[in-house]
Motif scaffolding. Sequence first.
Motif, PDB file in Angstrom:
ATOM      1  N   SER A  42       2.837   3.359  11.743  1.00  0.00           N
ATOM      2  CA  SER A  42       1.877   2.327  11.355  1.00  0.00           C
ATOM      3  C   SER A  42       2.116   1.981   9.890  1.00  0.00           C
ATOM      4  O   SER A  42       2.711   2.774   9.144  1.00  0.00           O
ATOM      5  N   VAL A  45      -1.601  -3.778   5.048  1.00  0.00           N
ATOM      6  CA  VAL A  45      -1.839  -2.978   6.256  1.00  0.00           C
ATOM      7  C   VAL A  45      -1.641  -3.837   7.505  1.00  0.00           C
ATOM      8  O   VAL A  45      -1.107  -3.369   8.516  1.00  0.00           O
ATOM      9  N   SER A  46      -2.035  -5.109   7.435  1.00  0.00           N
ATOM     10  CA  SER A  46      -1.792  -5.956   8.608  1.00  0.00           C
ATOM     11  C   SER A  46      -0.376  -6.538   8.582  1.00  0.00           C
ATOM     12  O   SER A  46       0.165  -6.897   9.621  1.00  0.00           O
ATOM     13  N   ASP A  47       0.230  -6.634   7.394  1.00  0.00           N
ATOM     14  CA  ASP A  47       1.607  -7.130   7.312  1.00  0.00           C
ATOM     15  C   ASP A  47       2.335  -6.379   6.192  1.00  0.00           C
ATOM     16  O   ASP A  47       2.229  -6.721   5.015  1.00  0.00           O
ATOM     17  N   ASP A  90      -2.540  -8.756   2.817  1.00  0.00           N
ATOM     18  CA  ASP A  90      -3.001  -7.431   3.225  1.00  0.00           C
ATOM     19  C   ASP A  90      -1.804  -6.622   3.748  1.00  0.00           C
ATOM     20  O   ASP A  90      -1.297  -6.891   4.836  1.00  0.00           O
TER      21      ASP A  90
END
Length: 463
Positions: A391, A432-434, A430
């Motif tokens: 992740s 964490v999303s990209d 962001d």
Amino acid sequence: MDSTRLRVKPAKTRFLVWLLFSLFAIPQLAAQSAAPVTLVRAARLLDPRTGNVLAPAAVLIEDGKIKQVGAQISAPSGATIVDLGSATLLPGLIDSHTHLLLSVVIPPEEERRRHLNAFFAPADLLAIVESPTKRAFQGAQNAREYLESGITTVRVLGHSGIDGDTELRDAINAGRVPGPRILAAGRKLITRGDYLQNLNPALADAILNQEFLFIDGADRARAAVRQNVFQNVDVIKVTASENMTVAELKAAIEEAHRQHLKVAVHAAEKAAIQTAIDAGADSIEHGNEATDEQLKQMRDKGIFLDLTPTAYGGFFLKIMEPSVVLSPESRSARTESSARRDKEYDQLVKQVLKSGAKFAAGTDMCWWYPGKTCGEASVLTLLNLRKAGMSALEVIRAITVTAAEMLGWQDKVGAIEAGRFADIIAVSGDPVSDITELERVRFVMKDGKIVRNDLMTRVLANP
Ligand SMILES: [Zn+2]
């Protein structure tokens, strides 16, 4: 000021000198000694440890260190305010395994075939025999490019000549050249027979002694660590191969620990990984063939795995193709083997995540990467872990907070927390999303000083 001359001056002149000094010098000294204070504001701050986002975020920095982190902090008088608008703040990135003083250009296949040396040898040999000065400048360039890309701390694990990495570290710390914080390993400890072979016997020792310390036997292993300590290294790097015994590696590790240094052990194959585990390494570099059982042993012993996803995603084809002519057969063979290796790496990442062993990441750079700076290529390499199945948050953790712990610098870098160095980066979106946001780092601060700022920000002094 020359005090001997002052003594022979008449009293009136001495008084005047004293008066002038009091009026101008003392207030100036006082102003200089006041630590610079900066307040960085942004819409968001990511804490890699928890994944929590602080929004809005403010970081108060005094004298290069983080003093306070909060949603709202009022700027003390005299502070410089850096308002980064809608950006996200993160701690500066850490590359736990790199070679800043090496720029490997992969030679054409024909040329490689003609040489008896191993694949790695030509570029490595060139760096050793060509010019230590040229190499130092290459290191300085790579260091600057690293910093500009948002990597604010690196561990240089060998291939720097005798003192290239320690001197580069000292030059950066003294402000002579820009670059990340460096933990330098000095010369790599190896057993004879690894890496470079079939050298001219009359010259072999002279060449190899610039790059390696040989540890054939436990006594020589201890002596090699002490030789590196003499060069003021921060960490010891050992390459474990089939040739190395547990006793030799253990001796090196015991001596390093006695000198309060951690030991990073290169071990990619299963047998070498076991040697590293049995000898009590602090980190295992690469670890490609680690088994579930070995990862469990590493978890239980607190040994870090330093993943190096360098070859992932056809890396070598990408860096070769612009300059090396490949036959169609050769290209398809390389494409196939690259896809196979990627699958193996996906599997390794799965096992590592399942095992609970602690892991950080390194690039094993620097390979010459056409069209990218060394820093840009390094960030791309670290992000390969996302493609291999991690992740985004796990990747970010591996190159910030966990890396800091592996390096033994958990109180210095790797997080935006009070007491740590103000090494801070910012991205527009962001991460964490990209996670590719990290390929486009917009703001870099090291030691509280702005290295790069591509954001539309306001920098103002608070009266
Ligand atoms: Zn390496």
